[in-house]
Design a protein around this motif. Structure first.
Motif, PDB file in Angstrom:
ATOM      1  N   GLN A 183       0.830  -1.204   0.000  1.00  0.00           N
ATOM      2  CA  GLN A 183       0.000   0.000   0.000  1.00  0.00           C
ATOM      3  C   GLN A 183       0.867   1.258   0.000  1.00  0.00           C
ATOM      4  OE1 GLN A 183      -3.361   0.504  -0.120  1.00  0.00           O
ATOM      5  NE2 GLN A 183      -3.801  -1.685  -0.373  1.00  0.00           N
ATOM      6  N   LEU A 184       1.969   1.222   0.754  1.00  0.00           N
ATOM      7  CA  LEU A 184       2.871   2.368   0.822  1.00  0.00           C
ATOM      8  C   LEU A 184       3.484   2.656  -0.543  1.00  0.00           C
ATOM      9  CD1 LEU A 184       4.412   4.475   2.553  1.00  0.00           C
ATOM     10  CD2 LEU A 184       6.156   2.708   2.922  1.00  0.00           C
ATOM     11  N   VAL A 185       3.922   1.619  -1.237  1.00  0.00           N
ATOM     12  CA  VAL A 185       4.479   1.809  -2.577  1.00  0.00           C
ATOM     13  C   VAL A 185       3.435   2.402  -3.503  1.00  0.00           C
ATOM     14  CG1 VAL A 185       5.431   0.653  -4.603  1.00  0.00           C
ATOM     15  CG2 VAL A 185       6.175  -0.039  -2.327  1.00  0.00           C
ATOM     16  N   GLY A 186       2.248   1.829  -3.491  1.00  0.00           N
ATOM     17  CA  GLY A 186       1.199   2.287  -4.390  1.00  0.00           C
ATOM     18  C   GLY A 186       0.813   3.734  -4.174  1.00  0.00           C
ATOM     19  N   THR A 187       0.623   4.126  -2.906  1.00  0.00           N
ATOM     20  CA  THR A 187       0.174   5.489  -2.625  1.00  0.00           C
ATOM     21  C   THR A 187       1.303   6.511  -2.698  1.00  0.00           C
ATOM     22  OG1 THR A 187       0.477   5.059  -0.247  1.00  0.00           O
ATOM     23  CG2 THR A 187      -1.718   4.698  -1.171  1.00  0.00           C
ATOM     24  N   THR A 188       2.543   6.068  -2.533  1.00  0.00           N
ATOM     25  CA  THR A 188       3.675   6.993  -2.520  1.00  0.00           C
ATOM     26  C   THR A 188       4.373   7.087  -3.871  1.00  0.00           C
ATOM     27  OG1 THR A 188       4.070   6.464  -0.194  1.00  0.00           O
ATOM     28  CG2 THR A 188       5.846   7.579  -1.368  1.00  0.00           C
ATOM     29  N   LEU A 189       4.625   5.939  -4.498  1.00  0.00           N
ATOM     30  CA  LEU A 189       5.419   5.905  -5.727  1.00  0.00           C
ATOM     31  C   LEU A 189       4.604   5.604  -6.978  1.00  0.00           C
ATOM     32  CD1 LEU A 189       8.520   3.914  -4.383  1.00  0.00           C
ATOM     33  CD2 LEU A 189       8.171   6.392  -4.451  1.00  0.00           C
ATOM     34  N   GLY A 190       3.415   5.053  -6.801  1.00  0.00           N
ATOM     35  CA  GLY A 190       2.585   4.702  -7.955  1.00  0.00           C
ATOM     36  C   GLY A 190       2.258   3.225  -7.951  1.00  0.00           C
ATOM     37  N   TRP A 191       1.051   2.876  -8.374  1.00  0.00           N
ATOM     38  CA  TRP A 191       0.583   1.499  -8.253  1.00  0.00           C
ATOM     39  C   TRP A 191       1.276   0.547  -9.206  1.00  0.00           C
ATOM     40  CZ3 TRP A 191      -1.793  -0.206  -4.168  1.00  0.00           C
ATOM     41  CH2 TRP A 191      -2.446   0.710  -3.342  1.00  0.00           C
ATOM     42  N   THR A 192       1.810   1.027 -10.314  1.00  0.00           N
ATOM     43  CA  THR A 192       2.528   0.116 -11.206  1.00  0.00           C
ATOM     44  C   THR A 192       3.830  -0.379 -10.582  1.00  0.00           C
ATOM     45  OG1 THR A 192       3.723   1.929 -12.314  1.00  0.00           O
ATOM     46  CG2 THR A 192       1.606   1.228 -13.259  1.00  0.00           C
ATOM     47  N   ARG A 193       4.296   0.297  -9.540  1.00  0.00           N
ATOM     48  CA  ARG A 193       5.571  -0.059  -8.929  1.00  0.00           C
ATOM     49  C   ARG A 193       5.426  -0.985  -7.724  1.00  0.00           C
ATOM     50  NH1 ARG A 193       8.675   5.721  -9.275  1.00  0.00           N
ATOM     51  NH2 ARG A 193      10.223   4.711  -7.915  1.00  0.00           N
ATOM     52  N   VAL A 194       4.212  -1.427  -7.443  1.00  0.00           N
ATOM     53  CA  VAL A 194       4.007  -2.407  -6.366  1.00  0.00           C
ATOM     54  C   VAL A 194       4.708  -3.710  -6.754  1.00  0.00           C
ATOM     55  CG1 VAL A 194       2.299  -3.831  -5.188  1.00  0.00           C
ATOM     56  CG2 VAL A 194       1.843  -1.406  -5.597  1.00  0.00           C
ATOM     57  N   PRO A 195       5.515  -4.304  -5.866  1.00  0.00           N
ATOM     58  CA  PRO A 195       6.205  -5.553  -6.194  1.00  0.00           C
ATOM     59  C   PRO A 195       5.215  -6.655  -6.568  1.00  0.00           C
ATOM     60  CG  PRO A 195       7.136  -4.584  -4.208  1.00  0.00           C
ATOM     61  CD  PRO A 195       5.898  -3.797  -4.534  1.00  0.00           C
ATOM     62  N   PRO A 196       5.336  -7.217  -7.764  1.00  0.00           N
ATOM     63  CA  PRO A 196       4.368  -8.227  -8.218  1.00  0.00           C
ATOM     64  C   PRO A 196       4.768  -9.644  -7.824  1.00  0.00           C
ATOM     65  CG  PRO A 196       5.877  -7.722  -9.987  1.00  0.00           C
ATOM     66  CD  PRO A 196       6.310  -6.866  -8.810  1.00  0.00           C
ATOM     67  N   GLY A 197       3.852 -10.567  -8.056  1.00  0.00           N
ATOM     68  CA  GLY A 197       4.167 -11.982  -7.971  1.00  0.00           C
ATOM     69  C   GLY A 197       4.528 -12.512  -6.603  1.00  0.00           C
ATOM     70  N   ALA A 198       4.174 -11.798  -5.550  1.00  0.00           N
ATOM     71  CA  ALA A 198       4.511 -12.253  -4.202  1.00  0.00           C
ATOM     72  C   ALA A 198       3.254 -12.551  -3.389  1.00  0.00           C
ATOM     73  CB  ALA A 198       5.364 -11.211  -3.476  1.00  0.00           C
ATOM     74  N   ARG A 199       2.265 -11.662  -3.458  1.00  0.00           N
ATOM     75  CA  ARG A 199       1.040 -11.819  -2.673  1.00  0.00           C
ATOM     76  C   ARG A 199      -0.184 -11.937  -3.588  1.00  0.00           C
ATOM     77  NH1 ARG A 199       0.597 -11.123   2.642  1.00  0.00           N
ATOM     78  NH2 ARG A 199       2.506 -10.640   3.830  1.00  0.00           N
ATOM     79  N   THR A 200      -1.047 -12.881  -3.259  1.00  0.00           N
ATOM     80  CA  THR A 200      -2.276 -13.067  -4.024  1.00  0.00           C
ATOM     81  C   THR A 200      -3.162 -11.833  -3.932  1.00  0.00           C
ATOM     82  OG1 THR A 200      -2.211 -15.452  -3.590  1.00  0.00           O
ATOM     83  CG2 THR A 200      -4.312 -14.527  -4.295  1.00  0.00           C
ATOM     84  N   SER A 201      -3.207 -11.215  -2.757  1.00  0.00           N
ATOM     85  CA  SER A 201      -4.086 -10.065  -2.548  1.00  0.00           C
ATOM     86  C   SER A 201      -3.705  -8.866  -3.402  1.00  0.00           C
ATOM     87  CB  SER A 201      -4.088  -9.667  -1.073  1.00  0.00           C
ATOM     88  OG  SER A 201      -2.775  -9.315  -0.644  1.00  0.00           O
ATOM     89  N   THR A 202      -2.473  -8.812  -3.863  1.00  0.00           N
ATOM     90  CA  THR A 202      -2.050  -7.702  -4.723  1.00  0.00           C
ATOM     91  C   THR A 202      -2.970  -7.572  -5.923  1.00  0.00           C
ATOM     92  OG1 THR A 202       0.257  -8.039  -4.078  1.00  0.00           O
ATOM     93  CG2 THR A 202      -0.132  -6.784  -6.091  1.00  0.00           C
ATOM     94  N   TYR A 203      -3.375  -8.701  -6.469  1.00  0.00           N
ATOM     95  CA  TYR A 203      -4.152  -8.707  -7.705  1.00  0.00           C
ATOM     96  C   TYR A 203      -5.632  -8.421  -7.474  1.00  0.00           C
ATOM     97  CZ  TYR A 203       0.203 -10.430  -9.504  1.00  0.00           C
ATOM     98  OH  TYR A 203       1.527 -10.526  -9.852  1.00  0.00           O
ATOM     99  N   SER A 204      -5.978  -8.153  -6.202  1.00  0.00           N
ATOM    100  CA  SER A 204      -7.354  -7.759  -5.882  1.00  0.00           C
ATOM    101  C   SER A 204      -7.458  -6.298  -5.485  1.00  0.00           C
ATOM    102  CB  SER A 204      -7.898  -8.638  -4.734  1.00  0.00           C
ATOM    103  OG  SER A 204      -7.908  -9.997  -5.096  1.00  0.00           O
ATOM    104  N   ILE A 205      -6.338  -5.594  -5.448  1.00  0.00           N
ATOM    105  CA  ILE A 205      -6.351  -4.170  -5.108  1.00  0.00           C
ATOM    106  C   ILE A 205      -6.886  -3.388  -6.308  1.00  0.00           C
ATOM    107  CG2 ILE A 205      -4.951  -2.182  -4.440  1.00  0.00           C
ATOM    108  CD1 ILE A 205      -2.925  -4.157  -3.250  1.00  0.00           C
ATOM    109  N   PRO A 206      -7.997  -2.682  -6.184  1.00  0.00           N
ATOM    110  CA  PRO A 206      -8.595  -1.997  -7.342  1.00  0.00           C
ATOM    111  C   PRO A 206      -7.628  -1.055  -8.046  1.00  0.00           C
ATOM    112  CG  PRO A 206     -10.125  -2.022  -5.501  1.00  0.00           C
ATOM    113  CD  PRO A 206      -8.830  -2.540  -4.970  1.00  0.00           C
TER     114      PRO A 206
END
Length: 448
Positions: free
Chosen positions: A342-365
């Motif tokens: 959440q910190l990465v998404g709100t601070t740096l941008g949602w495309t920069r959230v680390p992928p492929g680690a958490r299932t819940s990442t792919y449910s964040i609108p």
């Protein structure tokens, strides 16, 4: 350059030696999060790791008395330095970034802290939210020795403006022959048709090249640990790769790995790139990428197999030698938590959230919207590849772009240097792989 090659060889050699020495499995491992502590974190100099360093202030504010000192290195140098440190028990690092290849071996050897209880006893961390395939690769005998910072497969990335202008359509599941034809058509004096890693190193050149070899029907070893490096299929795959670079690749490929190809694609110097899927999150960041919104993505190209992508994760682990295990574990959990994403998404941008680690990442609108171009295909590829048998034939190890034996670092690095010489025109592929066969067989004999 000479110094770097020597460092890589030293690191691999120490790993092989240390696996045979029971007396250097590490000491320490206690420590407390209380008091003033400066943790030294060794990590690869990928953009996602740089983001972590940029955001560490938030952790330090929330955890007074704990400071994080980042030591960032190129991939080959990181492996050499961390391998030497954990194998010798030197204790230079409190936290290390390690790949899926190293974690199960180092965990079984007793070099890494068992994080199982710390993760399971923290409901807020939600360890079950991590992607099962990735978490399994980090677990030995029911004990989890690292946590994934990001996971990835490999995909084909291409500049749609360039392909559209040339009247070229890339299918969702391309063949290597299709990619070869497109790369040659897109290749000009100003723009390379494709960028592929050529920098020596098992985790550099041979990360993508091994997947090419596998889809051509080759493999490092057969089921009985007989080396197959100079087999017809292995030779065919490497020749294809080398010739594609010569005919439509970027200039001076032996100097290029992930970061260099990323920069060239972003700057419009290449039309296509086959590499780690995590790159898509960087390419689609409108704040830093000139090609954001202009890219297309496809499954890893194939020839004789249905899929050919790799499966990899960069993970955070705590060496047993650290005297600050509690503080280190606290940071490791923070940097791989839902809170951090959440910190990465709100601070740096949602495309920069680390992928492929958490299932819940792919449910964040917000992530679903920002990563719509690449998130679905990344998850699809990661769930489609088969690390137990990535090629045509069964193999006696689990892993796609690597062989899970301690000697493979050294084997892969040496053979990669031989192939790099072929890419540079100093030898032929056949001559390089004949020499590589001898190197690989020496390691294979130890497994029999």
């Amino acid at each position: 350059m000479l110094g770097k090659k020597r460092a890589i060889t030293l690191g691999a050699g120490l790993l092989v030696t240390a696996f045979a020495i029971t007396g250097c499995t590490g000491a320490g491992g206690g420590g407390s999060a209380s008091g003033d502590v400066t943790l030294t974190l060794a990590t690869v100099n990928n953009p996602q790791m740089k983001d972590m360093e940029q955001l560490k202030g938030t952790f330090e504010e929330d955890n007074p008395g704990i400071k994080i000192d980042f030591v960032q290195m190129e991939e080959g140098d990181l492996r050499a330095a961390v391998t030497a440190d954990v194998a010798s028990g030197a204790g230079q690092y409190d936290i290390v970034t390690v790949g899926a290849y190293e974690v199960p071996q180092w965990g079984a050897q007793g070099w890494l802290t068992d994080l199982t209880a710390d993760l399971a006893d923290d409901p807020a961390y939600d360890v079950d939210d991590t992607l099962p395939a990735v978490r399994t690769a980090l677990t030995v005998d029911g004990k989890q020795y690292a946590v994934p910072f990001y996971g990835e497969s490999s995909i084909l990335m291409y500049n749609k403006e360039m392909t559209d202008a040339a009247g070229i359509t890339i299918s969702d599941h391309p063949t290597w022959q299709e990619v070869e034809t497109a790369a040659k058509a897109l290749n000009t004096s100003d723009v390379a048709g494709i960028c592929l890693r050529g920098k020596p190193g098992w985790g550099d050149l041979f990360a993508p090249l091994t997947t090419v070899v596998q889809t051509f029907g080759g493999a490092w070893y057969d089921e009985d640990w007989n080396a197959q490096v100079n087999s017809p299929e292995f030779v065919e795959g490497v020749n294809f790769y080398v010739n594609l670079l010569k005919e439509a690749g970027e200039p001076d490929p032996v100097s290029n790995s992930f970061t260099e190809c990323l920069n060239q694609l972003q700057s419009g110097k290449v039309a296509m790139w086959y590499d780690a899927s995590v790159a898509a999150s960087i390419l689609e960041d409108p704040a830093t990428s000139a090609v954001a919104g202009k890219m297309g993505y496809a499954h890893a190209p194939v020839y004789k197999t249905e899929e050919s992508g790799w499966l990899w994760s960069w993970n955070l682990a705590v060496p047993k030698t650290t005297k600050n295990a509690d503080a280190a574990t606290t940071f490791v959990k923070w940097a791989t938590s839902k809170e951090y994403q959440q910190l990465v998404g709100t601070t740096l941008g949602w495309t920069r959230v680390p992928p492929g680690a958490r299932t819940s990442t792919y449910s964040i609108p917000e992530y679903q919207k920002a990563a719509a171009a690449f998130a679905p295909i990344t998850l699809d590829v990661m769930n489609s590849v088969n690390p137990k048998q990535p090629g045509l034939n069964p193999q006696p190890w689990v892993g796609i772009q690597y062989v899970t034996i301690p000697e493979f670092q050294d084997v892969g690095n040496q053979v990669a240097q031989l192939v790099a010489d072929a890419i540079a025109g100093r030898t032929t592929v056949e001559e390089a792989l004949d020499k590589g066969q001898v190197i690989a067989q020496t390691a294979g004999d130890k497994q029999k």
